[in-house]
Design a protein around this motif. Structure first.
Motif, PDB file in Angstrom:
ATOM      1  N   LEU A 141      84.885 -57.162 -62.195  1.00 23.78           N
ATOM      2  CA  LEU A 141      85.493 -57.314 -60.884  1.00 23.78           C
ATOM      3  C   LEU A 141      84.672 -58.185 -59.940  1.00 23.78           C
ATOM      4  N   LEU A 179      84.268 -59.012 -51.756  1.00 24.53           N
ATOM      5  CA  LEU A 179      84.975 -58.225 -52.766  1.00 24.53           C
ATOM      6  C   LEU A 179      84.531 -56.770 -52.747  1.00 24.53           C
ATOM      7  N   TYR A 183      86.891 -53.566 -52.293  1.00 24.19           N
ATOM      8  CA  TYR A 183      86.949 -52.514 -53.313  1.00 24.19           C
ATOM      9  C   TYR A 183      86.634 -51.151 -52.699  1.00 24.19           C
ATOM     10  N   ILE A 186      89.764 -50.032 -50.919  1.00 24.92           N
ATOM     11  CA  ILE A 186      90.800 -49.609 -51.873  1.00 24.92           C
ATOM     12  C   ILE A 186      90.477 -48.229 -52.443  1.00 24.92           C
ATOM     13  N   SER A 200      93.305 -47.011 -58.860  1.00 18.47           N
ATOM     14  CA  SER A 200      92.264 -47.734 -58.124  1.00 18.47           C
ATOM     15  C   SER A 200      91.799 -48.968 -58.890  1.00 18.47           C
ATOM     16  N   ASP A 201      91.599 -48.836 -60.197  1.00 17.70           N
ATOM     17  CA  ASP A 201      91.162 -49.987 -60.999  1.00 17.70           C
ATOM     18  C   ASP A 201      92.233 -51.069 -61.045  1.00 17.70           C
ATOM     19  N   LYS A 204      92.254 -52.954 -57.763  1.00 13.97           N
ATOM     20  CA  LYS A 204      91.091 -53.847 -57.639  1.00 13.97           C
ATOM     21  C   LYS A 204      91.277 -55.116 -58.462  1.00 13.97           C
ATOM     22  N   HIS A 205      91.818 -54.994 -59.664  1.00  8.23           N
ATOM     23  CA  HIS A 205      92.059 -56.180 -60.488  1.00  8.23           C
ATOM     24  C   HIS A 205      93.111 -57.085 -59.846  1.00  8.23           C
ATOM     25  N   TYR A 207      93.741 -57.322 -56.652  1.00 14.42           N
ATOM     26  CA  TYR A 207      93.133 -57.945 -55.467  1.00 14.42           C
ATOM     27  C   TYR A 207      92.213 -59.092 -55.865  1.00 14.42           C
ATOM     28  N   LYS A 208      91.469 -58.928 -56.950  1.00 15.80           N
ATOM     29  CA  LYS A 208      90.558 -60.008 -57.374  1.00 15.80           C
ATOM     30  C   LYS A 208      91.353 -61.247 -57.786  1.00 15.80           C
ATOM     31  N   ILE A 225      95.438 -55.634 -49.167  1.00 16.43           N
ATOM     32  CA  ILE A 225      94.993 -54.383 -49.796  1.00 16.43           C
ATOM     33  C   ILE A 225      96.153 -53.390 -49.875  1.00 16.43           C
ATOM     34  N   CYS A 228      98.424 -54.443 -52.687  1.00 15.16           N
ATOM     35  CA  CYS A 228      97.830 -54.173 -54.001  1.00 15.16           C
ATOM     36  C   CYS A 228      97.922 -52.694 -54.356  1.00 15.16           C
TER      37      CYS A 228
END
Length: 407
Positions: A141, A179, A183, A186, A200-201, A204-205, A207-208, A225, A228
């Motif tokens: 991430l 980032l 994170y 999030i 959550s994971d 985050k992916h 958003y990246k 956010i 996402c």
């Protein structure tokens, strides 16, 4: 022959045990002994055990049970030449050999060292720093290799502090700093809803990927956010409504919907360009699998029924009936074109009356966030189609169609 006792023996025994005995009682006990003469006589040892003062009865012997298998921990390694007990063994950690310290015979070779990877200097280190030389693995991430050497902040004077500060300025990536803040936000939002770690994971992916794209330059970070998190909830089958996301993130419903549409179009276009079903390497040398994004649909009323019934403190039987009604309603198209929130609220209202655990539209309104008039109108449409919705399976679960109120 009768088993009798003399009056003197009975008086002494009663006095010792503080029993009240009269002459009539002595005669009655003597007559009882003659009547019980047909019973077998107890052995003298058992009689003495019962009548002797201060004696404790012996515990009854229980049959021995078969013991479970246990590992024999008494097995130990000894030298086959010296046969010393206790054995005088020496382990050479450098070569991995176990040898006898008396004669030098090698008993084991290339043994695995299960101790720490580092040497401990806890007595010498006043700062109590961790002597481990192994850091964290690469994080997919974050950007960069993430394998930079960091200079410890010690008590080496001003030059050591300046060197530590200069090294931090040179290695810190401003992109990773932003980032990490996103994170963290999030993770806080997902924890507020008590969502699983997979949501959550996924957020985050997403958003990246969106942060690296030029389509979202200038977009509000809070709106991105929120979009996402909303998209990650749908992809992991724990959908949330726009109104719930709006109340949690304080972002307008219109902005969340607009960001959600941009994210969905971005992911669909990205999957068409990339190679699906294959692996790729990301930052830090981590190999990931490219999963195909199939897009999302509207929320399923049956998934909303499970969560809303739990918030209304309804039992599992009523919840299962509400889910079955929602699935049946979707297949028959009884409430086609209506909002999933109002559809789920109407199914819960009908299931509560069918199972004798009715809830008023006002109570359901506080959970589903739809007006009570909308719930009544949706229930009226369901009531007209009740012959198609209430199947034999629902009736077998205890539902009674006679309890349904007439709209």
């Amino acid at each position: 022959m009768a088993n009798t006792y003399s009056p003197l023996f009975i008086r002494c025994y009663a006095k010792q045990h503080k029993l009240r005995v009269t002459s009539k009682g002595i005669k009655r006990r003597a007559s009882d002994r003659f009547e019980l003469s047909a019973k077998p006589r107890k052995p003298l040892a058992a009689m003495a055990q019962i009548l002797s003062p201060g004696a404790l009865p012996e515990p009854a012997r229980q049959p021995e049970k078969e013991q479970e298998w246990r590992e024999n921990l008494n097995v130990k390694m000894i030298c086959k030449d010296c046969r010393e007990d206790p054995p005088n063994l020496y382990e050479d950690h450098q070569s991995g050999d176990m040898m006898c310290d008396s004669c030098g015979l090698v008993l084991a070779q290339r043994s695995i060292d299960m101790s720490s990877e580092w040497r401990t200097f806890s007595n010498d280190d006043q700062g109590g720093d961790d002597p481990s030389r192994v850091g964290d693995g690469p994080n997919a991430l974050l950007n960069g290799a993430q394998l930079n050497t960091s200079i410890a902040f010690g008590d080496g004077g001003m030059r050591s502090k300046e060197l530590h500060r200069a090294q931090n300025k040179a290695n810190i990536d401003k992109g990773n700093k932003g980032l990490l803040q996103a994170y963290k936000q999030i993770g806080a939002l997902c924890d507020g809803w008590q969502l699983p770690m997979s949501v959550s994971d996924t957020a985050k992916h997403i958003y990246k990927d969106a942060d690296e794209s030029r389509l979202f330059k200038g977009k509000s970070q809070e709106a991105l956010i929120a979009g996402c998190v909303f998209l990650a909830c749908r992809r992991n089958n724990v959908p949330r409504s726009f109104r719930e996301v709006m109340e949690l993130t304080k972002v307008s419903k219109k902005e969340i919907g607009r960001t959600f549409k941009l994210l969905e179009n971005f992911l669909m276009g990205k999957d068409k360009e990339s190679k699906q079903g294959q692996t790729s390497m990301v930052a830090g040398g981590t190999v990931v699998y490219n999963e195909t994004y199939k897009g999302t649909t509207t929320s399923d009323p049956s998934e909303l029924c499970n969560r809303y019934c739990s918030m209304l403190n309804m039992d599992q039987r009523t919840t299962n009936v509400a889910i079955a009604l929602a699935q049946r309603m979707t297949s028959t198209g009884a409430l086609a074109g209506r909002s999933p929130l109002s559809s789920a609220a109407a199914c819960i209202y009908m299931a509560g009356h069918l199972m004798g655990q009715s809830k008023t539209p006002k109570e359901i309104q506080l959970i589903a966030r739809v007006s009570d008039s909308t719930i009544r109108h949706a229930y009226k449409l369901l009531y007209n189609e009740k012959d198609k919705l209430i199947t034999e399976e629902i009736i077998s679960r205890g539902a009674d169609p006679e309890k349904l109120p007439t709209p």
